[in-house]
Design a protein around this motif. Structure first.
Motif, PDB file in Angstrom:
ATOM      1  N   VAL A  49       0.768  -1.175  -0.034  1.00 50.79           N
ATOM      2  CA  VAL A  49       0.052   0.052  -0.065  1.00 50.79           C
ATOM      3  C   VAL A  49       0.826   1.456   0.031  1.00 50.79           C
ATOM      4  N   ALA A  50       1.903   1.263   0.906  1.00 51.79           N
ATOM      5  CA  ALA A  50       2.674   2.186   0.944  1.00 51.79           C
ATOM      6  C   ALA A  50       3.567   2.763  -0.329  1.00 51.79           C
ATOM      7  N   ALA A  51       3.990   1.497  -1.057  1.00 48.54           N
ATOM      8  CA  ALA A  51       4.736   1.597  -2.385  1.00 48.54           C
ATOM      9  C   ALA A  51       3.756   2.227  -3.443  1.00 48.54           C
ATOM     10  N   LEU A  52       2.359   1.597  -3.642  1.00 45.78           N
ATOM     11  CA  LEU A  52       1.454   2.181  -4.580  1.00 45.78           C
ATOM     12  C   LEU A  52       1.018   3.762  -4.288  1.00 45.78           C
ATOM     13  N   ARG A  53       1.076   4.166  -3.088  1.00 44.44           N
ATOM     14  CA  ARG A  53       0.776   5.387  -2.797  1.00 44.44           C
ATOM     15  C   ARG A  53       1.773   6.386  -3.197  1.00 44.44           C
ATOM     16  N   ARG A  54       2.949   5.814  -3.220  1.00 40.75           N
ATOM     17  CA  ARG A  54       4.144   6.978  -3.746  1.00 40.75           C
ATOM     18  C   ARG A  54       3.980   7.332  -5.045  1.00 40.75           C
ATOM     19  N   LEU A  55       3.149   6.357  -5.749  1.00 40.03           N
ATOM     20  CA  LEU A  55       2.800   6.440  -7.097  1.00 40.03           C
ATOM     21  C   LEU A  55       1.602   7.182  -7.533  1.00 40.03           C
ATOM     22  N   GLY A 105       3.451 -13.181  -4.206  1.00 35.67           N
ATOM     23  CA  GLY A 105       1.995 -12.847  -5.057  1.00 35.67           C
ATOM     24  C   GLY A 105       2.212 -12.232  -6.205  1.00 35.67           C
ATOM     25  N   VAL A 106       1.207 -11.361  -6.827  1.00 36.31           N
ATOM     26  CA  VAL A 106       1.580 -10.828  -8.199  1.00 36.31           C
ATOM     27  C   VAL A 106       0.965  -9.387  -7.972  1.00 36.31           C
ATOM     28  N   ILE A 107       1.843  -8.741  -8.620  1.00 36.65           N
ATOM     29  CA  ILE A 107       1.441  -7.263  -8.829  1.00 36.65           C
ATOM     30  C   ILE A 107       0.986  -6.720 -10.189  1.00 36.65           C
ATOM     31  N   VAL A 108      -0.244  -6.298 -10.220  1.00 34.76           N
ATOM     32  CA  VAL A 108      -0.413  -5.974 -11.734  1.00 34.76           C
ATOM     33  C   VAL A 108      -0.220  -4.469 -11.903  1.00 34.76           C
ATOM     34  N   ALA A 109       1.123  -4.490 -12.733  1.00 34.36           N
ATOM     35  CA  ALA A 109       1.273  -3.156 -13.018  1.00 34.36           C
ATOM     36  C   ALA A 109       0.561  -2.645 -14.204  1.00 34.36           C
ATOM     37  N   GLY A 110       0.088  -3.459 -15.151  1.00 29.39           N
ATOM     38  CA  GLY A 110      -0.584  -3.027 -16.495  1.00 29.39           C
ATOM     39  C   GLY A 110      -1.065  -4.385 -17.040  1.00 29.39           C
ATOM     40  N   GLY A 111      -1.793  -4.149 -18.215  1.00 35.11           N
ATOM     41  CA  GLY A 111      -2.124  -5.372 -18.645  1.00 35.11           C
ATOM     42  C   GLY A 111      -3.378  -6.015 -18.175  1.00 35.11           C
ATOM     43  N   GLU A 112      -4.321  -5.181 -17.372  1.00 34.11           N
ATOM     44  CA  GLU A 112      -5.235  -6.115 -16.932  1.00 34.11           C
ATOM     45  C   GLU A 112      -6.014  -6.782 -17.919  1.00 34.11           C
ATOM     46  N   ASP A 113      -6.304  -6.463 -19.236  1.00 30.79           N
ATOM     47  CA  ASP A 113      -7.174  -6.835 -20.035  1.00 30.79           C
ATOM     48  C   ASP A 113      -6.680  -8.241 -20.605  1.00 30.79           C
ATOM     49  N   GLU A 153      -4.803   2.959 -12.891  1.00 29.04           N
ATOM     50  CA  GLU A 153      -5.320   3.878 -11.865  1.00 29.04           C
ATOM     51  C   GLU A 153      -4.535   5.169 -12.126  1.00 29.04           C
ATOM     52  N   VAL A 154      -3.248   4.978 -12.545  1.00 28.04           N
ATOM     53  CA  VAL A 154      -2.447   6.279 -12.613  1.00 28.04           C
ATOM     54  C   VAL A 154      -1.634   6.115 -14.114  1.00 28.04           C
ATOM     55  N   PRO A 155      -2.206   6.462 -15.135  1.00 31.31           N
ATOM     56  CA  PRO A 155      -1.927   6.351 -16.714  1.00 31.31           C
ATOM     57  C   PRO A 155      -0.201   6.546 -16.680  1.00 31.31           C
ATOM     58  N   GLY A 156       0.331   5.858 -17.329  1.00 33.85           N
ATOM     59  CA  GLY A 156       1.913   6.258 -17.590  1.00 33.85           C
ATOM     60  C   GLY A 156       2.761   5.456 -16.828  1.00 33.85           C
ATOM     61  N   VAL A 157       2.213   5.047 -15.493  1.00 35.37           N
ATOM     62  CA  VAL A 157       3.206   4.229 -14.676  1.00 35.37           C
ATOM     63  C   VAL A 157       3.496   2.996 -15.174  1.00 35.37           C
ATOM     64  N   THR A 158       4.811   2.786 -15.260  1.00 32.01           N
ATOM     65  CA  THR A 158       5.506   1.426 -15.934  1.00 32.01           C
ATOM     66  C   THR A 158       5.775   0.328 -14.651  1.00 32.01           C
TER      67      THR A 158
END
Length: 250
Positions: A117-123, A167-175, A203-208
């Motif tokens: 949660v803390a890491a994703l809030r940084r973004l 586990g798995v972190i979905v950075a992109g490609g949810e489709d 959630e935050v377009p452009g995040v890789t």
């Protein structure tokens, strides 16, 4: 401050080794040879099935559906139901030596959720811990965005002398996750709502994926004395010997 070895290497071209390397790190931690280790890496396209999935009457059809869509079927290390990894996701595995691993199960889930949660809030993500109704591979310690879409799934594996949280972190490609999980979950007769599958980039377009990995590494460095490391030959050889335990040949 506790010391933590951080490994961010991939095993490209070997989907079977993704889980096997984490398994090897866990075994070495349990033996007292390996220190606490956090592995974070870009994944190969796989559907990671749980042991409960393997006992489903529709398991063979689910495995076939995954293969037809270009995802290698593997048997996951932690508990839970089928989850998807691909090039825009990050796999994480935290192995910790622990003489009584069962007593720390809830604490490890809470610490992992707090870290993510803390890491994703940084973004800039409105990240929270908690299950989203209808999510795939449901869990009380999933990490979601806005209470609406799942971004991270978390599971544990306990053995004598050590614990694995991963586990798995979905950075992109949810489709792509929706595309493969719809037929896989239909075969396994599991209900879920594809609309609950989200991503950090959604959630935050452009995040890789690299930016997500950097945020997680930065958060780890605030909580641990981090030692950047590579996979050693002994661990890799052990992983190679364990790969067959996670490879599905149906």
């Amino acid at each position: 401050m506790a010391r933590l070895r951080l490994i961010q290497e991939r095993t490209p071209g070997r989907p079977d080794l993704g889980t096997a390397v984490s398994h090897a790190i866990l075994l070495r931690a349990a033996s007292g040879v390996g220190p606490a280790t956090f592995r974070l890496h870009r994944a190969e396209p796989v559907v990671a099935f749980g042991r409960q999935d393997a006992h489903s009457p529709g398991f063979t059809r689910a495995v076939d559906a995954a293969r037809q869509l270009g995802f290698a079927p593997v048997l996951r290390l932690a508990g839970g139901r089928a989850a998807v990894f691909h090039e825009e996701t990050l796999a994480f595995a935290h192995a910790t030596p622990d003489a009584q691993p069962r007593t720390g199960t809830r604490r490890r889930f809470e610490e992992s959720g707090d870290l993510m949660v803390a890491a994703l809030r940084r973004l800039g993500v409105d990240a929270r811990v908690g299950e989203v109704p209808g999510e795939y591979c449901p869990g009380a310690y999933s990490v979601n965005a806005r209470g609406a879409v799942k971004l991270i799934g978390v599971g544990q594996r306990l053995i004598a002398g050590a614990a694995h949280t991963g586990g798995v972190i979905v950075a992109g490609g949810e489709d792509r996750i929706r595309e493969v999980l719809i037929p896989v979950y239909e075969a396994l007769r599991l209900d879920w709502d594809p609309a609950t599958c989200g991503s950090v980039a959604g959630e935050v377009p452009g995040v890789t994926p690299d930016a997500v990995a950097a945020a997680i590494a930065a958060e780890l460095r605030e909580r641990f004395e981090v030692i950047d490391a590579s996979l050693d030959e002994t661990t890799f050889e052990l992983a190679d010997s364990l790969a067959s335990e996670h490879t599905l040949t149906l």
